[in-house]
Design a protein around this motif. Structure first.
Motif, PDB file in Angstrom:
ATOM      1  N   PHE A  55       0.826  -1.198   0.000  1.00 26.31           N
ATOM      2  CA  PHE A  55       0.000   0.000   0.000  1.00 26.31           C
ATOM      3  C   PHE A  55       0.864   1.252   0.000  1.00 26.31           C
ATOM      4  O   PHE A  55       0.527   2.265  -0.602  1.00 26.31           O
ATOM      5  N   TYR A  56       2.013   1.196   0.674  1.00 30.85           N
ATOM      6  CA  TYR A  56       2.873   2.362   0.824  1.00 30.85           C
ATOM      7  C   TYR A  56       3.952   2.468  -0.259  1.00 30.85           C
ATOM      8  O   TYR A  56       4.861   3.273  -0.142  1.00 30.85           O
ATOM      9  N   SER A  57       3.823   1.706  -1.337  1.00 29.45           N
ATOM     10  CA  SER A  57       4.798   1.796  -2.425  1.00 29.45           C
ATOM     11  C   SER A  57       4.709   3.177  -3.074  1.00 29.45           C
ATOM     12  O   SER A  57       3.670   3.843  -3.037  1.00 29.45           O
ATOM     13  N   GLU A  58       5.818   3.604  -3.673  1.00 25.37           N
ATOM     14  CA  GLU A  58       5.853   4.924  -4.312  1.00 25.37           C
ATOM     15  C   GLU A  58       4.776   5.060  -5.377  1.00 25.37           C
ATOM     16  O   GLU A  58       4.107   6.091  -5.468  1.00 25.37           O
ATOM     17  N   GLU A  59       4.592   4.008  -6.182  1.00 27.65           N
ATOM     18  CA  GLU A  59       3.609   4.101  -7.265  1.00 27.65           C
ATOM     19  C   GLU A  59       2.178   4.159  -6.734  1.00 27.65           C
ATOM     20  O   GLU A  59       1.341   4.871  -7.292  1.00 27.65           O
ATOM     21  N   ASN A  60       1.893   3.454  -5.641  1.00 28.64           N
ATOM     22  CA  ASN A  60       0.545   3.510  -5.088  1.00 28.64           C
ATOM     23  C   ASN A  60       0.272   4.867  -4.461  1.00 28.64           C
ATOM     24  O   ASN A  60      -0.802   5.434  -4.645  1.00 28.64           O
ATOM     25  N   ILE A  61       1.237   5.409  -3.737  1.00 27.42           N
ATOM     26  CA  ILE A  61       1.070   6.731  -3.131  1.00 27.42           C
ATOM     27  C   ILE A  61       0.870   7.777  -4.219  1.00 27.42           C
ATOM     28  O   ILE A  61       0.015   8.661  -4.094  1.00 27.42           O
ATOM     29  N   ALA A  62       1.625   7.688  -5.304  1.00 24.01           N
ATOM     30  CA  ALA A  62       1.470   8.634  -6.426  1.00 24.01           C
ATOM     31  C   ALA A  62       0.065   8.527  -7.012  1.00 24.01           C
ATOM     32  O   ALA A  62      -0.569   9.550  -7.321  1.00 24.01           O
ATOM     33  N   GLU A  63      -0.428   7.300  -7.176  1.00 28.17           N
ATOM     34  CA  GLU A  63      -1.779   7.096  -7.712  1.00 28.17           C
ATOM     35  C   GLU A  63      -2.829   7.679  -6.776  1.00 28.17           C
ATOM     36  O   GLU A  63      -3.776   8.341  -7.211  1.00 28.17           O
ATOM     37  N   LEU A  64      -2.670   7.459  -5.489  1.00 26.77           N
ATOM     38  CA  LEU A  64      -3.615   8.011  -4.509  1.00 26.77           C
ATOM     39  C   LEU A  64      -3.601   9.536  -4.525  1.00 26.77           C
ATOM     40  O   LEU A  64      -4.665  10.174  -4.486  1.00 26.77           O
ATOM     41  N   GLU A  65      -2.411  10.126  -4.589  1.00 22.66           N
ATOM     42  CA  GLU A  65      -2.310  11.585  -4.641  1.00 22.66           C
ATOM     43  C   GLU A  65      -2.970  12.130  -5.900  1.00 22.66           C
ATOM     44  O   GLU A  65      -3.632  13.170  -5.870  1.00 22.66           O
ATOM     45  N   LYS A  66      -2.788  11.433  -7.024  1.00 21.51           N
ATOM     46  CA  LYS A  66      -3.415  11.846  -8.285  1.00 21.51           C
ATOM     47  C   LYS A  66      -4.939  11.819  -8.153  1.00 21.51           C
ATOM     48  O   LYS A  66      -5.634  12.763  -8.553  1.00 21.51           O
TER      49      LYS A  66
END
Length: 88
Positions: A55-66
Motif C-alpha cells: 500500500f505504501y509503495s511509491e507508485e501507489n502513493i502517487a496514484e492516490l495523490e493523483k
C-alpha cells in the motif's frame, strides 16, 4: 560483562501488552530484548520476516495523490463500491 543502558520509545499500549506477554512467558522485557539482540548478533539478520506493505509503495502513493487531486478539482467523484478480497 559490563552492562549498558538502552533507551527507546514505543507506544504505551504496545509496551503494556509486551510486558504482559513477557510476564506470561516468565520473562522481563529486558530479557526478551536481550534475547532478541543476541539472536540478531549471532545470525546477522532479523530473526523473522519483515515485508513492506505494498500500500505504501511509491507508485501507489502517487496514484492516490493523483486521485485526491482529481476529486478536489471536481474532475471525478467518489462512489461506494464493494470491497474485493484478494488472496495473498
Amino acid at each position: 560483562m559490563a552492562q549498558a543502558m538502552v533507551n527507546f520509545r514505543m507506544d504505551a499500549e504496545l509496551k503494556k501488552n509486551m510486558e504482559q506477554t513477557c510476564k506470561k512467558m516468565g520473562l522481563t522485557m529486558t530479557s526478551a530484548f536481550t534475547m532478541f539482540a543476541a539472536k540478531v548478533t549471532r545470525e546477522q539478520r532479523i530473526p523473522f520476516e519483515i515485508v513492506a506493505d505494498p500500500f505504501y509503495s511509491e507508485e501507489n502513493i502517487a496514484e492516490l495523490e493523483k486521485r485526491v487531486a482529481e476529486i478536489k478539482s471536481g474532475k471525478c467523484t467518489l462512489k461506494e463500491h464493494d470491497l474485493i478480497e484478494e488472496d495473498s
